[in-house]
Scaffold this active site. Structure first.
Site: not given
Ligand code: MOS
Length: 731
Positions: A470-471, A512-513, A616, A619, A621, A692-693
Site C-alpha cells: 500500500g506504500t 523498502g523504497a 530525495r 513520489n 503523492k 514510511g514510519e
Molecule cells: Mo515495519 S513495523 O518494519 O512493517
C-alpha cells in the site's frame, strides 16, 4: 549482466542530471485502477479448482498444554476433510528478518487465543461450524498476564547503556524533569486480514499469501514445513496493509501448507478479524522513565530513558523504545535501562515504527515538560540540543534537516502566536492549544536485487520479489526506471511479489523504497552503459528522454538502438561502510492544534502539520500518503488506541475494529504535509531515505503537548481519553 554496489562511500547525484523529469512527481499508482475496480486479486480472493477451506481453532487457556484434540465428533460432520495440528504448526508468528525461525509446536500454549489446530472442510461454513464445535482439552499452568507483576523479567546486557554520571548531572541541573510515561499495547490492524492459499505442485508449494518480506518469508515457511527453500514459492502481488504484522510467516500460512500437502488439494485459510488481533503481532505496552537535565543555557546534560516492555517467554524481540533517543539530542551523561517482562499475552513484535512510535510519545512529551521547567520555548530547546556528533558513539551525521523542519513548521503553523502559559485560549466550552514534537526515524539500507529489461519496443520490465503493501512500490519503481531510461512512465511495467524473481529487501523498517529503488537504479545504470556503447559515447554523456537517446553528436530512438537486441541487467545494492560511518535518519516536526472540552474532557484535533525531510522524495503523492497514515496513527495513539488485556487471563477484550478505536474521518482534520528538499549522499545511490514510519514518529506527543497547552492537563498515561482529562481538569 550484473551491476552491484556496496554502499561504502557517498554516491554522486546521478538522478539530478537525468532528463525525463518523472521522478518525484506525484504520479498516480499504476495499479490503482485494478484496486478500485476489484480486479487486483488479494490472497483470499484466489479461487483454485478443488480448493478446500480451513478455519483456525484457538486455545482457550492462557498457558499450558493441549492434552487432546478431542476431534472424533467433529470429523464426522458434513464436509469435514480433516482436523490438523502438530509440532510443525506455529505457536507464535515469525518476527520476520534473517535467521529467525518461527516458534513451532501448537500443543504448547503460550497465550489465550493462540492457534492450536486447523479444521478443513469443503466450504467455509462447514469448516467454521466444525471449528466452533471442536473442544480440545487443555492442562493449564500458572500464567503471568501483567508486565508489572511478571515473575520473569529479563535485562539483556546489550540493551543497557550507562555513560557518564546521570545522577550527578540531575543534581547540578538548572532545570530537570523526572517523569514516567506509559503506553498501552497497540494493534497493527491492517485492513486486509492475514490470508493464505496453499497449493502443492508436486514437491513444490505455491503459497498465495499476504506478506511483507518474501525472501525471508520463503525461508521461514520452508523451515516450518520442513522442505528446502527452493521448493517454496510465495506470491504476494497485492497486500492490504501490514504495518509489521506481515513481516514474518504467521500460523495461517503454515497450517494451510501442511493441510494442503496432506489432503492433496489446495487449502485456503483466512484469519477472522478477531484472529488477526489475537494471533498476529501486537505492539508491546511500555512503561518509560525519562530523566532530563539542562544547564543554564538550556543544553541537555543528562538524558536517561528507561523502559519496561513485554513479550512471550523465549521471544527475542523487545520494543526498542530508545531508538531515536540514542541520536536525537545532546547530553553527555546518558543511561538507558531495559527490562522485558515475560507475559502470556499475544506475541509482541514490530508494529509500524517499532521503537519511535511509542518511545517518542514519551521522549517528546518529556521534552515539552522540560521546556516549561527551563522556561525555554519547546522549539528553541530542541534546536539547542541538536548534537554535533552522535552522543553515544561519536560518529557524524549525514543530511539532517531537523532544525529546518522545526523552523519551517513554526512559520507555516503560526507558532509565534502561541501563549507559553496553558489555558489561555477559550472558545465557549473549548480550550484551545497548540503543541510541537520532533520526528526522527533511523535510515536503513537493506540488501536488494531487481532485474530490469529494456525490450526492443522501448518498453521496460522491472522484476523483483519486492512487495507493495500500500506504500507505492509500483509507482516508485516505475518512476525510477522511467527516469533512468528516458521513458514515459506508462512504458514501464513492474512485476512484484513473487519469490521466483530476484530477492529484494521487502517492505519493513521504512527501507523498502530506497533499497529496492537503488537496485532498480543500478540495473538501469547498467542498461545506460550498454546504450552509450551502442550510440558511441561515454555513459556520462548519454541523455535519454521520451524514448530518444542523445550522445556523441548522435541522436537515435531507443527502438533503433535496441534493434540489435534487448538489454537485461540485474541490479544489486548492498549496505556498506556508510551505514556505520555516519548516523543516518529521516527527520521532521509535527504541529498540532487541539480543542479540549472543559465540560467533557473530549479532545478534537483541529489542525495538524507535518514537515519532513527524508532525502530525495521519489513520489510526492505516495510519500505524502505515508505521512498522512503515520500522523493519523499519531492521533490514534494519543487519544484512543489501546488493546485491553483482561487481567485475569490476558485475553484481548477489544479484538475488533468496533472496540479498538482507530481514528475515523471525523477524528482527522485536513492534514498538511510539507517536504523539505534534501539529498542524502550517504544513504543510497538515489539519495533517498526511509519515509514510511517517519510520520508516526513523535506525532502523538505533539497532540499530548497541545492538550497541555490548551488546558494545563499533562496526561502521562496514553491514550488521553476524556476520563483522564476531566479528572485532572476538575482538580
Ligand atoms: Mo515495519 S513495523 O518494519 O512493517
Amino acid at each position: 549482466m550484473n551491476k552491484h554496489l556496496k554502499m561504502d562511500a557517498p554516491q554522486k547525484r546521478v538522478l539530478d542530471e537525468t532528463a525525463q523529469g518523472t521522478l518525484g512527481r506525484p504520479l498516480d499508482r499504476p495499479e490503482g485502477p485494478l484496486k478500485v475496480s476489484g480486479r487486483a486479486a488479494y490472497s483470499a480472493e484466489y479461487q483454485l479448482p478443488n480448493m478446500a477451506t480451513g478455519v483456525l481453532v484457538r486455545a482457550t487457556i492462557t498457558h499450558g498444554r493441549m492434552t487432546s484434540l478431542n476431534d472424533e465428533a467433529v470429523r464426522g460432520m458434513p464436509g469435514i476433510l480433516g482436523v490438523f495440528t502438530g509440532e510443525r504448526f506455529l505457536r507464535n508468528p515469525a518476527q520476520g528478518g534473517a535467521g529467525k525461525a518461527p516458534v513451532q509446536g501448537a500443543s504448547e500454549v503460550a497465550y489465550l487465543g493462540q492457534p492450536v489446530a486447523l479444521v478443513v472442510a469443503e466450504t467455509f461454513e462447514q469448516a467454521r461450524h466444525a471449528a466452533q464445535q471442536l473442544r480440545p482439552t487443555f492442562a493449564g499452568e500458572p500464567a503471568d498476564t501483567h508486565p508489572e507483576h511478571a515473575a520473569q523479567v529479563d535485562r539483556p546486557d546489550k540493551k543497557q547503556l550507562d555513560q557518564g554520571d546521570v545522577d550527578g548531572a540531575m543534581q547540578a541541573a538548572a532545570a530537570s524533569v523526572d517523569v514516567v510515561y506509559t503506553t498501552p499495547p497497540h494493534s497493527s490492524a491492517p485492513m486486509e486480514p492475514h490470508a493464505s492459499v496453499a497449493e502443492w505442485q508436486g514437491d513444490r508449494l505455491i503459497l498465495r499469501g499476504s506478506y511483507q518480506m518474501l525472501k525471508y518469508n520463503k525461508k521461514e515457511l520452508a523451515d516450518a514445513i520442513g522442505v528446502a527453500p527452493e521448493n517454496v514459492r510465495i506470491l504476494s502481488p497485492y497486500v492490504g496493509g501490514g504495518f509489521g504484522s506481515k513481516l514474518g510467516i504467521a500460523p495461517e500460512a503454515v497450517s494451510a501448507a501442511l493441510a494442503a500437502r496432506e489432503l492433496g488439494r489446495p487449502v485456503r485459510v483466512v484469519m477472522s478479524r478477531q484472529q488477526v488481533f489475537e494471533g498476529t503481532m501486537r505492539r508491546s505496552e511500555t512503561r518509560q522513565r525519562l530523566r532530563l537535565a539542562v544547564d543554564a543555557d538550556g543544553v541537555l546534560t543528562a538524558l536517561e530513558h528507561d523502559a519496561r516492555v513485554s513479550n512471550l517467554p523465549g521471544e527475542s524481540f523487545s520494543e526498542p523504545v530508545q531508538q531515536a533517543t540514542h541520536f536525537l539530542y545532546r547530553g553527555e551523561n546518558r543511561r538507558h535501562e531495559n527490562e522485558i517482562a515475560r507475559v502470556h499475552r499475544t506475541c509482541a513484535g514490530s508494529v509500524r515504527a517499532p521503537g519511535e512510535a511509542v518511545g517518542m510519545l514519551a521522549l517528546e512529551a518529556a521534552m515539552d515538560e522540560l521546556a516549561e521547567a527551563a522556561g525555554i520555548d519547546p522549539i528553541e530547546l530542541r534546536k539547542r540540543n541538536i548534537p554535533d556528533t552522535h552522543p553515544e558513539n561519536g560518529i557524524p551525521y549525514s543530511a539532517r534537516s531537523l532544525a529546518e523542519c522545526l523552523d519551517e513548521g513554526a512559520r507555516r503553523f503560526g507558532w509565534g502566536q502561541r501563549d507559553l502559559r496553558p489555558g489561555q485560549r477559550r472558545e465557549g466550552e473549548w480550550l484551545i492549544g497548540i503543541g510541537v514534537a520532533a520526528a526522527a526515524r533511523p535510515n536503513i539500507l537493506s540488501d536488494s536485487r531487481a532485474r530490469v529489461t529494456l525490450r526492443e519496443d522501448a518498453t521496460a520490465l522491472v522484476e523483483t520479489d519486492m512487495t507493495d503493501i500500500g506504500t507505492g512500490t509500483y509507482s516508485v519503481l516505475s518512476q525510477l526506471a522511467a527516469e533512468m531510461l528516458g521513458l514515459p512512465v506508462e512504458s514501464v511495467e513492474v512485476r512484484l511479489g513473487d519469490t521466483d524473481l530476484p530477492p529484494a529487501a521487502g517492505s519493513g523498517g521504512s527501507w523498502g523504497a530506497s533499497s529496492s529503488g537503488s537496485s532498480v537504479f543500478l540495473a538501469c545504470r547498467g542498461i545506460r552503459e550498454t546504450l552509450a556503447r551502442r550510440i558511441g559515447c561515454g555513459a556520462e554523456a548519454l541523455t535519454l528522454q521520451d524514448g530518444v537517446a542523445t550522445g556523441g553528436n548522435r541522436r537515435e530512438t531507443l527502438r533503433d538502438l535496441l534493434a540489435e537486441g534487448s538489454i537485461e541487467v540485474e541490479g544489486h545494492i548492498e549496505p556498506g561502510e556508510t551505514a556505520k560511518e555516519v548516523s543516518q535518519a529521516s527527520y521532521g516536526a509535527h504541529f498540532v492544534e487541539v480543542a479540549v472540552s472543559a465540560v467533557t474532557g473530549e479532545v478534537r484535533v483541529r489542525r495538524m502539520l507535518g514537515v519532513f525531510a527524508a532525502g530525495r522524495i521519489l513520489n510526492e503523492k505516495t510519500a505524502r500518503s505515508q505521512c498522512h497514515g503515520g500522523m493519523i496513527w499519531g492521533i490514534g495513539s494519543a487519544l484512543t488506541e489501546e488493546i485491553a488485556h483482561d487481567p485475569r487471563d490476558g485475553h484481548i477484550v477489544n479484538r475488533d475494529l468496533a472496540e479498538y478505536h482507530i481514528p475515523v474521518n471525523m477524528d482527522v482534520p485536513d492534514l498538511d504535509v510539507t517536504f523539505l528538499e534534501e539529498r542524502d549522499d550517504h544513504a543510497s545511490p538515489i539519495q533517498s531515505k526511509g519515509i514510511g514510519e517517519l510520520g508516526i514518529s513523535g506525532a502523538g506527543a505533539a497532540v499530548i503537548n497541545a492538550i497541555y497547552n490548551a488546558c494545563g492537563v499533562r496526561v502521562r498515561d496514553y491514550p488521553a481519553t476524556p476520563d483522564k482529562i476531566i479528572a485532572q481538569l476538575a482538580e
